[in-house]
Design a protein around this motif. Structure first.
Motif, mmCIF file in Angstrom:
data_model
loop_
_atom_site.group_PDB
_atom_site.id
_atom_site.type_symbol
_atom_site.label_atom_id
_atom_site.label_comp_id
_atom_site.label_asym_id
_atom_site.label_seq_id
_atom_site.Cartn_x
_atom_site.Cartn_y
_atom_site.Cartn_z
ATOM 1 N N SER A 17 27.841 30.851 -34.847
ATOM 2 C CA SER A 17 28.079 29.794 -33.862
ATOM 3 C C SER A 17 27.136 28.629 -34.127
ATOM 4 C CB SER A 17 27.833 30.341 -32.457
ATOM 5 O OG SER A 17 26.468 30.702 -32.304
ATOM 6 N N ASP A 18 27.391 27.499 -33.465
ATOM 7 C CA ASP A 18 26.498 26.332 -33.593
ATOM 8 C C ASP A 18 25.084 26.705 -33.167
ATOM 9 O OD1 ASP A 18 28.571 24.801 -34.496
ATOM 10 O OD2 ASP A 18 28.910 23.746 -32.606
ATOM 11 N N PHE A 19 24.998 27.495 -32.092
ATOM 12 C CA PHE A 19 23.680 27.912 -31.594
ATOM 13 C C PHE A 19 22.938 28.735 -32.642
ATOM 14 C CE2 PHE A 19 21.011 31.168 -29.621
ATOM 15 C CZ PHE A 19 20.133 30.382 -28.899
ATOM 16 N N MET A 68 18.742 29.541 -36.598
ATOM 17 C CA MET A 68 18.333 29.901 -37.952
ATOM 18 C C MET A 68 17.506 28.795 -38.593
ATOM 19 S SD MET A 68 18.519 32.348 -40.198
ATOM 20 C CE MET A 68 19.953 33.345 -39.764
ATOM 21 N N ALA A 69 17.897 27.529 -38.359
ATOM 22 C CA ALA A 69 17.140 26.388 -38.894
ATOM 23 C C ALA A 69 15.725 26.381 -38.327
ATOM 24 C CB ALA A 69 17.856 25.079 -38.563
ATOM 25 N N VAL A 123 15.909 19.913 -33.800
ATOM 26 C CA VAL A 123 15.931 18.936 -32.705
ATOM 27 C C VAL A 123 17.113 19.220 -31.790
ATOM 28 C CG1 VAL A 123 16.166 16.493 -32.111
ATOM 29 C CG2 VAL A 123 14.720 17.171 -34.051
ATOM 30 N N GLU A 124 18.268 19.504 -32.375
ATOM 31 C CA GLU A 124 19.463 19.820 -31.580
ATOM 32 C C GLU A 124 19.232 21.096 -30.775
ATOM 33 O OE1 GLU A 124 22.930 20.073 -34.048
ATOM 34 O OE2 GLU A 124 22.646 18.062 -34.878
ATOM 35 N N PHE A 125 18.564 22.090 -31.369
ATOM 36 C CA PHE A 125 18.292 23.347 -30.685
ATOM 37 C C PHE A 125 17.462 23.113 -29.420
ATOM 38 C CE2 PHE A 125 15.523 26.945 -29.776
ATOM 39 C CZ PHE A 125 16.400 28.009 -29.765
ATOM 40 N N TYR A 126 16.404 22.353 -29.543
ATOM 41 C CA TYR A 126 15.514 22.139 -28.402
ATOM 42 C C TYR A 126 16.065 21.148 -27.377
ATOM 43 C CZ TYR A 126 11.634 24.804 -30.395
ATOM 44 O OH TYR A 126 10.837 25.800 -30.877
ATOM 45 N N SER A 127 16.988 20.302 -27.788
ATOM 46 C CA SER A 127 17.511 19.289 -26.860
ATOM 47 C C SER A 127 18.818 19.737 -26.198
ATOM 48 C CB SER A 127 17.728 17.968 -27.605
ATOM 49 O OG SER A 127 18.605 18.133 -28.704
ATOM 50 N N ARG A 128 19.159 21.012 -26.344
ATOM 51 C CA ARG A 128 20.393 21.540 -25.743
ATOM 52 C C ARG A 128 20.338 21.444 -24.224
ATOM 53 N NH1 ARG A 128 23.471 24.925 -29.205
ATOM 54 N NH2 ARG A 128 24.307 26.043 -27.433
#
Length: 205
Positions: free
Chosen positions: A46-48, A53-54, A200-205
């Motif tokens: 999934s996107d998450f 993983m990143a 950045v995307e992970f933390y800004s969800r």
């Protein structure tokens, strides 16, 4: 210093990549993950999970630093002007253990952390034993005189696995180097692709 309960090579196998580009990594022989469920068929991520993983790759690369400390770097990167993902990489590369690793005074980031903890490194002539200490442009990093003949240092500087990047300057005969500038993502010699934008995307969800 964060407690690292698993070995660095288990981190490699869990992530499925050779994080530090080392010939000894078991990923070179076994691409599946560790443990009894390591060879299970994997479903489409999934996107998450891709973003997670990143984050785990970036955290793991810098000696598997704690989530609390890594989040602090992200928050500081957000506060600074400019691109957040570039700011994050800049902060991580300014860590003293990362700089010692880049100067090839240690064979791995984990070894660099231990080397600093044991008091073998000076910054601008003063002993620093905090691996997360943030180095500034122009700082001079040196192996202490009593430590320059240690086998672990001599082995590290002679390794052909990697070269010192352009944003540091080093004299291995004197065991002394300088941090010239904060690098951009494209300057950092990661053996695997790092995607701080996904962090950045992970933390800004």
């Amino acid at each position: 210093m964060s407690k690292r309960l698993e070995s660095k090579y288990k981190i490699n196998r869990r992530l499925g990549v050779n994080l530090w580009g080392r010939a000894k990594s078991p990923v070179n022989r076994r691409e599946y993950g560790p443990g009894q469920h390591g060879q299970r068929r994997k479903s489409k991520p999934s996107d998450f999970s891709i973003q997670l993983m990143a984050k785990q790759k970036l955290k793991g690369y810098y000696g598997n630093i704690s989530e609390k400390q890594f989040r602090k770097y992200y928050d500081e990167a957000v506060r600074r002007k400019g691109d957040t993902s570039e700011n994050l990489i800049g902060l991580l590369e300014r860590r003293l253990d990362a700089v010692v690793y880049r100067l090839k005074f240690a064979i791995t980031p984990f070894a660099a952390r231990q080397f600093i903890n044991h008091g073998h490194i000076t910054v601008n002539g003063k002993r620093v034993n905090i691996p997360s200490y943030l180095v500034k442009e122009g700082d001079v990093i040196e192996v202490r005189e009593k430590s320059k003949q240690l086998a672990i240092v001599l082995d590290a500087v002679q390794t052909a696995e990697r070269d010192a990047p352009e944003y540091v300057e080093v004299d291995h005969r004197q065991m002394k180097g300088s941090f010239l500038r904060v690098p951009a993502l494209s300057d950092v010699p990661y053996p695997v692709q790092m995607e701080p934008n996904l962090v950045v995307e992970f933390y800004s969800r």
